[in-house]
Write a protein that holds these residues in place. Sequence first.
Motif, PDB file in Angstrom:
ATOM      1  N   LEU A  31       1.387  -0.937  -0.167  1.00  0.00           N
ATOM      2  CA  LEU A  31       0.308  -0.079   0.163  1.00  0.00           C
ATOM      3  C   LEU A  31       1.219   1.506  -0.092  1.00  0.00           C
ATOM      4  N   LEU A  32       0.431   2.098  -0.995  1.00  0.00           N
ATOM      5  CA  LEU A  32       1.147   3.231  -1.322  1.00  0.00           C
ATOM      6  C   LEU A  32       0.811   4.385  -0.744  1.00  0.00           C
ATOM      7  N   SER A  33       1.391   5.505  -0.353  1.00  0.00           N
ATOM      8  CA  SER A  33       0.865   7.074   0.164  1.00  0.00           C
ATOM      9  C   SER A  33       1.252   7.797   0.378  1.00  0.00           C
ATOM     10  N   GLY A  34       0.772   8.916  -0.204  1.00  0.00           N
ATOM     11  CA  GLY A  34       1.609  10.155  -0.146  1.00  0.00           C
ATOM     12  C   GLY A  34       1.554  11.146  -0.549  1.00  0.00           C
ATOM     13  N   PRO A  75       6.439 -13.576 -10.050  1.00  0.00           N
ATOM     14  CA  PRO A  75       5.060 -13.077  -9.459  1.00  0.00           C
ATOM     15  C   PRO A  75       4.914 -11.803 -10.707  1.00  0.00           C
ATOM     16  N   ALA A  76       3.790 -11.517 -11.264  1.00  0.00           N
ATOM     17  CA  ALA A  76       3.460 -10.519 -11.820  1.00  0.00           C
ATOM     18  C   ALA A  76       3.760  -9.543 -11.149  1.00  0.00           C
ATOM     19  N   LEU A  77       3.284  -8.002 -11.568  1.00  0.00           N
ATOM     20  CA  LEU A  77       2.947  -6.592 -10.424  1.00  0.00           C
ATOM     21  C   LEU A  77       1.488  -6.387 -11.364  1.00  0.00           C
ATOM     22  N   VAL A  78       0.671  -5.916  -9.662  1.00  0.00           N
ATOM     23  CA  VAL A  78      -0.758  -5.268 -10.846  1.00  0.00           C
ATOM     24  C   VAL A  78      -0.470  -4.253  -9.567  1.00  0.00           C
ATOM     25  N   HIS A  79      -0.492  -3.074 -10.393  1.00  0.00           N
ATOM     26  CA  HIS A  79      -0.291  -1.833  -9.950  1.00  0.00           C
ATOM     27  C   HIS A  79      -1.848  -0.819  -9.908  1.00  0.00           C
ATOM     28  N   VAL A  80      -2.223  -0.641  -9.503  1.00  0.00           N
ATOM     29  CA  VAL A  80      -3.661  -0.121  -9.388  1.00  0.00           C
ATOM     30  C   VAL A  80      -3.025   1.765  -8.631  1.00  0.00           C
ATOM     31  N   ASP A  81      -4.373   1.796  -9.450  1.00  0.00           N
ATOM     32  CA  ASP A  81      -4.293   3.503  -8.407  1.00  0.00           C
ATOM     33  C   ASP A  81      -6.788   3.421  -7.945  1.00  0.00           C
ATOM     34  N   ALA A  82      -6.829   3.514  -6.544  1.00  0.00           N
ATOM     35  CA  ALA A  82      -7.598   3.631  -5.993  1.00  0.00           C
ATOM     36  C   ALA A  82      -8.323   4.701  -6.092  1.00  0.00           C
ATOM     37  N   VAL A 108      -0.641  -0.704  -4.983  1.00  0.00           N
ATOM     38  CA  VAL A 108      -1.945   0.231  -4.517  1.00  0.00           C
ATOM     39  C   VAL A 108      -1.365   0.952  -4.085  1.00  0.00           C
ATOM     40  N   GLU A 109      -1.785   2.618  -4.861  1.00  0.00           N
ATOM     41  CA  GLU A 109      -1.162   4.104  -4.799  1.00  0.00           C
ATOM     42  C   GLU A 109      -2.414   4.015  -4.269  1.00  0.00           C
ATOM     43  N   TRP A 110      -2.671   4.983  -3.003  1.00  0.00           N
ATOM     44  CA  TRP A 110      -4.402   5.303  -3.029  1.00  0.00           C
ATOM     45  C   TRP A 110      -5.104   4.587  -2.041  1.00  0.00           C
ATOM     46  N   GLY A 111      -4.457   3.432  -1.519  1.00  0.00           N
ATOM     47  CA  GLY A 111      -5.032   2.511  -1.383  1.00  0.00           C
ATOM     48  C   GLY A 111      -5.304   2.104   0.341  1.00  0.00           C
ATOM     49  N   LEU A 118      -7.896  -6.926   2.438  1.00  0.00           N
ATOM     50  CA  LEU A 118      -7.766  -7.207   1.041  1.00  0.00           C
ATOM     51  C   LEU A 118      -6.433  -8.750   0.611  1.00  0.00           C
ATOM     52  N   SER A 119      -5.604  -8.593   2.493  1.00  0.00           N
ATOM     53  CA  SER A 119      -4.642  -8.977   3.140  1.00  0.00           C
ATOM     54  C   SER A 119      -4.384  -8.746   4.626  1.00  0.00           C
ATOM     55  N   GLU A 120      -4.455  -9.882   5.354  1.00  0.00           N
ATOM     56  CA  GLU A 120      -4.046  -8.877   6.699  1.00  0.00           C
ATOM     57  C   GLU A 120      -3.020  -9.280   7.066  1.00  0.00           C
ATOM     58  N   ASP A 121      -1.688  -9.436   5.583  1.00  0.00           N
ATOM     59  CA  ASP A 121      -0.399  -9.243   5.484  1.00  0.00           C
ATOM     60  C   ASP A 121       0.025  -7.921   4.319  1.00  0.00           C
ATOM     61  N   ARG A 122       0.961  -6.937   4.982  1.00  0.00           N
ATOM     62  CA  ARG A 122       0.742  -6.186   3.537  1.00  0.00           C
ATOM     63  C   ARG A 122       1.847  -5.481   4.553  1.00  0.00           C
ATOM     64  N   LEU A 123       2.531  -4.134   3.288  1.00  0.00           N
ATOM     65  CA  LEU A 123       3.661  -3.998   3.602  1.00  0.00           C
ATOM     66  C   LEU A 123       3.359  -1.703   3.299  1.00  0.00           C
ATOM     67  N   HIS A 124       3.245  -0.958   4.534  1.00  0.00           N
ATOM     68  CA  HIS A 124       2.362   0.032   4.071  1.00  0.00           C
ATOM     69  C   HIS A 124       3.990   0.935   3.992  1.00  0.00           C
ATOM     70  N   VAL A 125       4.036   1.592   2.344  1.00  0.00           N
ATOM     71  CA  VAL A 125       4.563   2.015   2.758  1.00  0.00           C
ATOM     72  C   VAL A 125       4.590   3.796   2.112  1.00  0.00           C
ATOM     73  N   ARG A 126       5.188   5.187   3.176  1.00  0.00           N
ATOM     74  CA  ARG A 126       4.149   6.157   2.982  1.00  0.00           C
ATOM     75  C   ARG A 126       5.568   7.001   2.948  1.00  0.00           C
ATOM     76  N   ILE A 127       5.188   8.107   1.606  1.00  0.00           N
ATOM     77  CA  ILE A 127       5.856   8.651   1.578  1.00  0.00           C
ATOM     78  C   ILE A 127       5.756  10.370   1.348  1.00  0.00           C
ATOM     79  N   GLU A 128       6.601  10.829   2.154  1.00  0.00           N
ATOM     80  CA  GLU A 128       6.125  12.143   2.284  1.00  0.00           C
ATOM     81  C   GLU A 128       7.179  13.628   1.643  1.00  0.00           C
TER      82      GLU A 128
END
Length: 161
Positions: A31-34, A75-82, A108-111, A118-128
Amino acid sequence: MHTRITVSTPEEMRQLGRDVAAVLRAGDLVLLSGELGAGKTTFTRGVGEGLGVRGAVTSPTFVIARVHPSLTGGPALVHVDAYRLGGGLDEMEDLDLDVSLTDSVVAVEWGEGRVEELSEDRLHVRIERAVGAEERFEDQRTVTLHGVGERWASADLAALA
């Protein structure tokens, strides 16, 4: 588990994405935020390069989701803009991402606040962006990587710094 990394250029952001790709595996949710222009797509472009996927990784704003198949057997990359999805998880399920999730890395950008279920396991990436009026801070970003769930409990995210 979380770590903070200072990134000074767009190329460093892509390199960080490539470095993160080295620890990603099929089934991972990122999950990408910023703010707008923070570097979410640049980071994801690096992830795509690191995973060895086909096609240019560009912002999926107008198509909402793009699938980039692997050229290397990974693995494939599924790139989503939410960003434009107002219905949260229900709308995301209409994209059949839960089917792709087990075989792909889903970024997922803006996820944040929309697709955590979608998953109990996830990586959050916050960019400031760096705060400061000086020109030398224009491209500088602080990236916080935060792993959630059992999958990330033993991951050494600090090694990416």
